[in-house]
Design an enzyme around this catalytic site. Sequence first.
Site, short mmCIF file in Angstrom:
data_model
loop_
_atom_site.label_atom_id
_atom_site.label_comp_id
_atom_site.label_asym_id
_atom_site.label_seq_id
_atom_site.Cartn_x
_atom_site.Cartn_y
_atom_site.Cartn_z
N GLN A 94 2.39 -10.38 25.06
CA GLN A 94 1.26 -8.27 25.77
C GLN A 94 1.91 -8.12 27.40
O GLN A 94 1.01 -8.87 27.70
CB GLN A 94 -0.30 -7.87 25.37
CG GLN A 94 -0.99 -7.61 26.14
CD GLN A 94 -1.32 -8.95 26.95
OE1 GLN A 94 -0.17 -9.67 27.34
NE2 GLN A 94 -3.26 -8.86 27.15
N TYR A 145 2.23 2.10 23.00
CA TYR A 145 1.79 3.26 22.43
C TYR A 145 0.77 3.16 23.76
O TYR A 145 0.10 2.88 24.62
CB TYR A 145 0.83 3.19 21.30
CG TYR A 145 -0.37 1.70 21.13
CD1 TYR A 145 0.86 0.25 20.88
CD2 TYR A 145 -1.55 1.50 21.54
CE1 TYR A 145 -0.08 -0.88 19.97
CE2 TYR A 145 -2.59 0.69 21.13
CZ TYR A 145 -1.38 -0.89 20.81
OH TYR A 145 -2.42 -1.54 20.51
N MET A 189 -3.08 4.00 25.20
CA MET A 189 -4.62 4.21 25.57
C MET A 189 -5.54 4.52 26.43
O MET A 189 -5.13 4.09 26.89
CB MET A 189 -5.02 1.93 24.66
CG MET A 189 -6.30 2.28 23.77
SD MET A 189 -5.98 0.41 23.68
CE MET A 189 -8.72 0.43 23.62
N HIS A 210 -12.77 -9.02 23.58
CA HIS A 210 -11.50 -8.50 23.21
C HIS A 210 -9.87 -9.91 23.89
O HIS A 210 -9.68 -9.81 22.86
CB HIS A 210 -11.26 -7.25 24.31
CG HIS A 210 -9.83 -6.99 24.49
ND1 HIS A 210 -8.88 -6.36 23.63
CD2 HIS A 210 -8.90 -7.21 25.71
CE1 HIS A 210 -7.67 -6.24 23.71
NE2 HIS A 210 -7.18 -6.46 24.65
N LYS A 266 -9.93 5.06 27.16
CA LYS A 266 -10.87 4.34 26.49
C LYS A 266 -12.09 5.21 26.65
O LYS A 266 -11.81 6.42 27.56
CB LYS A 266 -11.79 3.72 27.78
CG LYS A 266 -11.67 2.11 28.43
CD LYS A 266 -12.02 1.21 26.75
CE LYS A 266 -11.33 0.15 26.32
NZ LYS A 266 -10.69 -1.38 27.59
N SER A 281 -12.62 -1.85 21.02
CA SER A 281 -11.44 -1.45 20.11
C SER A 281 -12.07 0.02 19.33
O SER A 281 -11.95 1.46 19.19
CB SER A 281 -10.32 -1.99 19.72
OG SER A 281 -9.59 -2.78 20.59
O1 76R Z 1 -5.30 -10.17 30.88
C1 76R Z 1 -5.40 -11.02 29.91
O2 76R Z 1 -4.60 -11.38 29.19
C2 76R Z 1 -7.32 -11.37 30.36
C3 76R Z 1 -7.54 -10.52 29.22
C4 76R Z 1 -7.38 -9.61 29.12
C5 76R Z 1 -7.76 -8.31 29.49
C6 76R Z 1 -8.52 -8.08 30.79
C7 76R Z 1 -6.89 -8.80 27.78
C8 76R Z 1 -5.78 -10.02 26.93
N1 76R Z 1 -6.04 -7.43 27.47
C9 76R Z 1 -7.22 -6.96 28.60
C10 76R Z 1 -7.17 -5.42 29.54
MN1 76R Z 1 -5.46 -6.91 26.44
N2 76R Z 1 -5.16 -5.72 24.92
C11 76R Z 1 -4.47 -4.27 24.27
C12 76R Z 1 -4.64 -3.65 23.19
O3 76R Z 1 -4.88 -1.81 20.21
C13 76R Z 1 -6.02 -2.36 21.13
O4 76R Z 1 -6.94 -2.16 20.13
C14 76R Z 1 -5.84 -2.33 21.99
C15 76R Z 1 -4.27 -2.63 22.60
C16 76R Z 1 -3.64 -5.02 22.90
C17 76R Z 1 -3.08 -5.82 21.42
C18 76R Z 1 -3.89 -5.93 23.66
C19 76R Z 1 -3.97 -7.30 23.90
N3 76R Z 1 -6.24 -4.98 27.01
C20 76R Z 1 -6.39 -4.64 28.56
C21 76R Z 1 -6.59 -3.35 28.72
C22 76R Z 1 -6.99 -2.97 30.03
C23 76R Z 1 -8.37 -2.66 29.71
C24 76R Z 1 -9.67 -2.14 31.54
O5 76R Z 1 -9.25 -2.67 31.90
O6 76R Z 1 -10.93 -1.70 31.02
C25 76R Z 1 -6.24 -2.83 27.41
C26 76R Z 1 -6.42 -1.07 27.87
C27 76R Z 1 -6.05 -3.78 26.38
C28 76R Z 1 -5.75 -3.44 25.08
N4 76R Z 1 -5.57 -8.61 25.26
C29 76R Z 1 -5.73 -9.14 25.95
C30 76R Z 1 -4.13 -8.19 24.75
C31 76R Z 1 -4.00 -9.84 24.08
C32 76R Z 1 -3.42 -10.32 23.36
C33 76R Z 1 -4.48 -10.47 25.03
C34 76R Z 1 -4.21 -12.10 24.87
C35 76R Z 1 -3.54 -12.48 26.15
C36 76R Z 1 -2.89 -13.50 26.38
O7 76R Z 1 -4.32 -14.64 26.76
O8 76R Z 1 -2.67 -14.13 26.35
#
Ligand code: 76R
Length: 272
Positions: free
Chosen positions: A208, A168, A170, A195, A172, A246
């Site tokens: 992811q 999907y 997304m 997050h 901000k 979120s």
């Molecule tokens: O990259 C990393 O693993 C480090 C931390 C991290 C960042 C910077 C991270 C971890 N995410 C990051 C950035 Mn995420 N993520 C989403 C969604 O449905 C929703 O509510 C949101 C959709 C999910 C399910 C998810 C999962 N993440 C982002 C960004 C960019 C934001 C920006 O730059 O402003 C978005 C849009 C986003 C959205 N995130 C994780 C996960 C998961 C499972 C992790 C942990 C990954 C791990 O540690 O292996």
Amino acid sequence: MALPSIKLSQGIHVLHLFFQVDRARWAALLPGVSTAARDRLDALAKKHSGPAAPRLCSYANVGGKADIAFMIYAPELQQLSALQRDVELAFPVGALRLVYSYLSVTELPEYVTTDDDLKRMIQHGERKLQPGTPEFDAAFAQAKTRNDEYKHYRLNPELEDWEIMCFYGMSKKRDLTDNWYMLDFDARKKLMASHAKTGRKFAGRISQLITGSTGLDEYEWGVTLIAHQLDAVKEIIYEMRFDEVSARYGEFGPFYINLRLQPVDLWEHLRL
Ligand code: 76R
């Protein structure tokens, strides 16, 4: 004509494609045409089987928004585009209708862990090592290697090939009261850390890939979640809604749930 070679300064291009099959067209195909299409697609998938790019993964969409989905990863834009055409041309003319597509690129998070962050964690975290000591230097070198590796795979993903792919878009929010882009960097970094903490709870259940698409497609990011079970997808998305990032700032596109199937199984599943 050779297409120009177009690379990103860092990272690779990603394309999600969703097609519907024209069943009436398919029913009218001459004998052998469907199998020939399947074999063309199978050869293409085998040639780009990953885990590193260029990679092509095929899926059956579940739920009815589409029939077939593909995810293409390619370091060069023209390569991505060529692979898209190869996929389309593998099918009989007029048999596919594109219902949704999403173009994005891999990127390093803006809130990436810096060397200073690592040092701070080593000094003030659980281990409380003193800078300037051999123990501190060894811990820092180890943390830096891990961080560099993480950054490499963030830009050049080798995503798990589990049974389910959820996709999907997304963005901000940019409302006057809740505007992510008007928050200062530290506030955003803190929110993203919370997050990430929620995300890490799903280690082993969700893998992811967050790809950037500001200016490239409809939303600001493409979210690709790979899972073994559908409830893991539902749970992570539910739980993340409580995270301020979120809850307050998240805007979401339509959700596409897909089953990973190689072309031969895809054909059988769709009765093509
Ligand atoms: O990259 C990393 O693993 C480090 C931390 C991290 C960042 C910077 C991270 C971890 N995410 C990051 C950035 Mn995420 N993520 C989403 C969604 O449905 C929703 O509510 C949101 C959709 C999910 C399910 C998810 C999962 N993440 C982002 C960004 C960019 C934001 C920006 O730059 O402003 C978005 C849009 C986003 C959205 N995130 C994780 C996960 C998961 C499972 C992790 C942990 C990954 C791990 O540690 O292996």
